[in-house]
Scaffold this active site. Sequence first.
Site, PDB file in Angstrom:
ATOM      1  N   CYS A  96       9.003  37.463 -15.984  1.00 41.65           N
ATOM      2  CA  CYS A  96       8.459  38.800 -15.754  1.00 41.65           C
ATOM      3  C   CYS A  96       9.199  39.506 -14.621  1.00 41.65           C
ATOM      4  CB  CYS A  96       6.961  38.738 -15.471  1.00 41.65           C
ATOM      5  SG  CYS A  96       6.513  37.696 -14.077  1.00 41.65           S
ATOM      6  N   CYS A 104      -7.356  57.266 -20.933  1.00 40.64           N
ATOM      7  CA  CYS A 104      -6.108  56.544 -20.675  1.00 40.64           C
ATOM      8  C   CYS A 104      -5.522  56.091 -22.000  1.00 40.64           C
ATOM      9  CB  CYS A 104      -6.352  55.342 -19.769  1.00 40.64           C
ATOM     10  SG  CYS A 104      -4.872  54.347 -19.472  1.00 40.64           S
ATOM     11  N   CYS A 115      -0.138  61.349 -22.521  1.00 41.79           N
ATOM     12  CA  CYS A 115      -1.293  61.366 -21.623  1.00 41.79           C
ATOM     13  C   CYS A 115      -1.296  62.615 -20.758  1.00 41.79           C
ATOM     14  CB  CYS A 115      -1.278  60.122 -20.735  1.00 41.79           C
ATOM     15  SG  CYS A 115      -2.644  60.061 -19.562  1.00 41.79           S
ATOM     16  N   CYS A 130       1.538  54.612 -15.526  1.00 42.31           N
ATOM     17  CA  CYS A 130       2.730  54.649 -16.382  1.00 42.31           C
ATOM     18  C   CYS A 130       3.854  55.387 -15.664  1.00 42.31           C
ATOM     19  CB  CYS A 130       2.445  55.369 -17.704  1.00 42.31           C
ATOM     20  SG  CYS A 130       1.288  54.525 -18.785  1.00 42.31           S
ATOM     21  N   GLN A 152      -2.067  37.235 -20.629  1.00 45.43           N
ATOM     22  CA  GLN A 152      -1.126  38.329 -20.835  1.00 45.43           C
ATOM     23  C   GLN A 152      -1.873  39.632 -21.109  1.00 45.43           C
ATOM     24  OE1 GLN A 152       1.876  38.336 -20.155  1.00 45.43           O
ATOM     25  NE2 GLN A 152       2.816  36.348 -20.507  1.00 45.43           N
ATOM     26  N   CYS A 202      -1.120  60.067 -12.401  1.00 49.38           N
ATOM     27  CA  CYS A 202      -1.584  58.681 -12.439  1.00 49.38           C
ATOM     28  C   CYS A 202      -0.398  57.731 -12.290  1.00 49.38           C
ATOM     29  CB  CYS A 202      -2.314  58.426 -13.753  1.00 49.38           C
ATOM     30  SG  CYS A 202      -2.764  56.698 -14.014  1.00 49.38           S
ATOM     31  N   PHE A 225       4.197  25.935 -15.133  1.00 54.07           N
ATOM     32  CA  PHE A 225       3.392  27.145 -14.905  1.00 54.07           C
ATOM     33  C   PHE A 225       2.569  27.424 -16.167  1.00 54.07           C
ATOM     34  CE2 PHE A 225       7.380  27.524 -12.529  1.00 54.07           C
ATOM     35  CZ  PHE A 225       6.940  27.750 -11.236  1.00 54.07           C
TER      36      PHE A 225
END
Length: 465
Positions: free
Chosen positions: A421, A181, A93, A102, A289, A99, A318
């Site tokens: 996560c 992007c 990129c 990432c 997701q 940015c 959850f």
Amino acid sequence: MSEAVPTSARKSKNAPVAPGPAPVLEIESLDMEARGVGRTVTEDGTPGKVIFVEGALPGERVTYSSYRRKPSYEQATVVDILRPSVLRTQPKCAFFGTCGGCSMQHLDMRAQVAIKQRVLEDNLWHLAKLRAETVFAPIHGPSWGYRYRARLTVRNVAKKGGVLVGFHEKKSSYVADMTSCEVLPPHVSAMLVPLRRLVEGLSIRDRMPQIELAVGSQVTALVLRVLEPINADDEALLRAFADEHKVQFWLQPKGPDTVTPFYPLDVPLDYTLPEFGIRMPFKPTDFTQVNHQINRVLVGRALRLLAPSRDDRVLDLFCGIGNFTLPLARLSREVMGIEGSDTLTTRALANARENGVDGHTTFACRNLFEVTGDDLRALGAFDKFLIDPPREGALAVSKALAEIAQSGEGPLPKRIVYVSCNPSTLARDAGLLVHEAGYRLKGAGVVNMFPNTSHVESIALFERG
């Protein structure tokens, strides 16, 4: 704080001060934010400060410039790379480094996955003194064009020539001046500049702070956060843009509950789990997701580890809109899904009916951050648990299971699959499950849900007996 300079050594305030050479550092590892980590050496050879260097990789020798100094550490950016790592790659990129979307494009993808696995293992060991009996093969997929959900910030910036639409700049509230992007799907990346032009033409260009993106199997939804009503001219522009770019606009005047479809109205937003014959309708503000391809593999892996049978009663904690619940219902006698949001619980029930598995499912809305052993006992006996919490983890659930185990009063699931996560909260909860609830950590591995970022998703299997 800088050191005091002796009076005799002070220069005239008008005299130019030549900057000293940038300090040199050997980079030893990466931290959770993908910063290179090294340590200075004092004059007597003892270890000095820890230096966190943005843009540096393990094995590299770099010079750096510090922008934040604390007594025991400094935060810095790379000035020059004196000895590059063999794992360094050219970022794809053009906006990488500016940015904030990432943080790891400069690192070989295999190395990214290996580092995330090490982060998982380090957290399990340092926080819970645990090592998994088996290291699962990493779940990974496409490195680019995978981000099917995103929140884009909108700013009308005269100095930049108009409206900006994109992610925030790194460590900044400014919006990156990005025209494409690489991690967004190609058709969304190609829309960034047209979106700028669209917003510039709206009467509320200064009253639209963000656009929420949700890509479904048939349509891409764009939720416009509108702080003022749109007028007839705005409506015409939105309809024309939707027709040209095959998107669906939703409007959000206030909180998430105010989101309503604007145009077109007849295209359903959904994703699919083909292995289990599931079509999952959702609203663009529902949690789903980010990476649909990885999600399909993750659901398959989780169910194979849990190994439900037609005799099993399974508890999905959850559960969200039913991402794991509905596939489990295809294979189990009964699945109960519990979720903390009334909205998502209602959506999960509707999705079960949509897919014809409502006869094998029940749903309840409960606060799982305050659940107790008595609460779990009241639900009855379950053979297996699937736990998929947010970043905060499942501390109350883990404590409740530990309380049941230590009291000897009440049934416990023989197997638990935990999808995480956040490796630190997984490690914390794993410590309770193993050291206090009597489970074994049979296996753990990473799920590369967010390639080219430092985000670590993982899956772990616990068994009793």
